[in-house]
Design a protein around this motif. Structure first.
Motif, PDB file in Angstrom:
ATOM      1  N   ARG A   1       0.822  -1.205   0.000  1.00  0.00           N
ATOM      2  CA  ARG A   1       0.000   0.000   0.000  1.00  0.00           C
ATOM      3  C   ARG A   1       0.859   1.259   0.000  1.00  0.00           C
ATOM      4  O   ARG A   1       0.548   2.229  -0.704  1.00  0.00           O
ATOM      5  CB  ARG A   1      -0.930  -0.012   1.214  1.00  0.00           C
TER       6      ARG A   1
ATOM      7  N   LYS B   1       2.214   1.827  -3.512  1.00  0.00           N
ATOM      8  CA  LYS B   1       1.187   2.355  -4.410  1.00  0.00           C
ATOM      9  C   LYS B   1       0.929   3.843  -4.134  1.00  0.00           C
ATOM     10  O   LYS B   1       0.767   4.638  -5.075  1.00  0.00           O
ATOM     11  CB  LYS B   1      -0.112   1.557  -4.248  1.00  0.00           C
ATOM     12  N   GLN B   2       0.888   4.217  -2.853  1.00  0.00           N
ATOM     13  CA  GLN B   2       0.655   5.625  -2.511  1.00  0.00           C
ATOM     14  C   GLN B   2       1.761   6.518  -3.043  1.00  0.00           C
ATOM     15  O   GLN B   2       1.503   7.603  -3.585  1.00  0.00           O
ATOM     16  CB  GLN B   2       0.545   5.757  -0.989  1.00  0.00           C
ATOM     17  N   ARG B   3       3.006   6.077  -2.909  1.00  0.00           N
ATOM     18  CA  ARG B   3       4.129   6.878  -3.412  1.00  0.00           C
ATOM     19  C   ARG B   3       4.169   6.885  -4.931  1.00  0.00           C
ATOM     20  O   ARG B   3       4.586   7.877  -5.543  1.00  0.00           O
ATOM     21  CB  ARG B   3       5.446   6.354  -2.834  1.00  0.00           C
TER      22      ARG B   3
END
Length: 307
Positions: A236, A239-241
């Motif tokens: 997660r 994916k956020q970065r």
């Protein structure tokens, strides 16, 4: 014979509890989850789960097959097999009808697994650059570059501790990966953390005031927790970065907690490394797994050679 009422209680759960310390927590979670699913299915179909008849198990496989990946189906069968062995019951999975049901289920789908996108050096740098300068950003940048350098699985990365680090004279570090899913007895392996990655790691540890214990921890509302990151949270974070770095949605969807590991292996191949050093660096025991990760890189090199 145990009744469904008994299996629905603590009987089989207590049996699995006997495995504590002999198997990883993830393996025990899988055994509990998979047998619970089988037990519930048996109750719904008025069948006995302990001992399960071969015909019941074959029917269960046929019912599950349309919805499950091949590896998940094999894992379910392994959990059912283990519980039967714990009760010293005959293993229904050995029956020919069950074997036929499994072959039929596996032949109904392709075996090629969906591979995580390799976080190669270029993508790694994009994600690292997208990390902010607050505590979460410093942690995530260190996580990304250390994960790439050490080729850790997400569970191995989450399990790293400050005590596992050894500083080297040139400013780099060695990280001791104490245990892996294919190293249940903790022989361990060393991962090399580059000078640049070591600086990123030191910046996180200093800002978080961490001098011992878990290396990568939760950050909530600007406060560093005492617990290690959960392995599932690593994917997660990546994916956020990636989203913050402006990567397209179709790229982000293919990133997982294994992407750093895959990308590092692909970069090693692209730079001319042989398969055996890659296997040693990443702690792989199967050449087939590594070959699948790097096959596209090999094909690209071959295409270039043919020009």
């Amino acid at each position: 014979m145990l009744s469904n009422k008994e299996t629905n209680g603590s009987s089989w759960r207590e049996a699995i509890n006997r495995l504590e310390g002999a198997y990883s927590d993830q393996t025990l979670r899988s055994y509990r989850s998979d047998f619970a699913i089988f037990d519930s299915w048996c109750i719904a179909n008025n069948l006995c789960s302990l001992p399960a008849s071969p015909s019941a198990l074959a029917a269960f496989i046929a019912a599950q097959a349309p919805e499950l990946a091949a590896n998940t189906l094999r894992r379910r069968l392994a959990g059912i097999r283990k519980v039967h062995r714990l009760f010293h019951l005959q293993n229904p999975a050995e029956d020919e009808d069950v074997q036929i049901a499994m072959r039929r289920a596996l032949r109904s789908r392709t075996r090629r697994p969906r591979q995580a996108l390799g976080l190669t050096k270029e993508l790694r740098d994009q994600l690292a650059a997208a990390c902010s300068t607050d505590l979460a950003g410093l942690r995530d940048r260190a996580l990304i570059v250390v994960g790439y350098d050490t080729m850790c699985r997400r569970s191995e990365l989450a399990a790293l501790r400050v005590e596992d680090l050894t500083s080297l004279d040139d400013g780099s570090m060695l990280a001791l990966i104490r245990r892996a899913k294919n190293d249940p007895f903790g022989d361990g392996r060393d991962g090399l953390v580059s000078v640049v990655s070591a600086e990123a790691l030191k910046a996180w540890l200093e800002a978080a005031n961490i001098s011992d214990g878990w290396l990568f921890r939760r950050v909530n509302s600007g406060r560093v927790g005492a617990e290690a990151l959960h392995p599932h949270s690593i994917g997660r974070i990546l994916k956020q970065r990636a989203l913050a770095g402006g990567l397209p949605a179709e790229i982000v969807s293919r990133i997982s907690g294994h992407s750093m590991r895959v990308g590092a292996a692909q970069d090693m191949v692209a730079n001319g490394a042989d398969i055996l050093p890659i296997m040693r660096s990443g702690g792989w025991k199967s050449i087939n797994v590594v070959a699948r990760y790097v096959q596209n890189v090999e094909l690209t090199r071959l295409a270039g050679w043919r020009r």
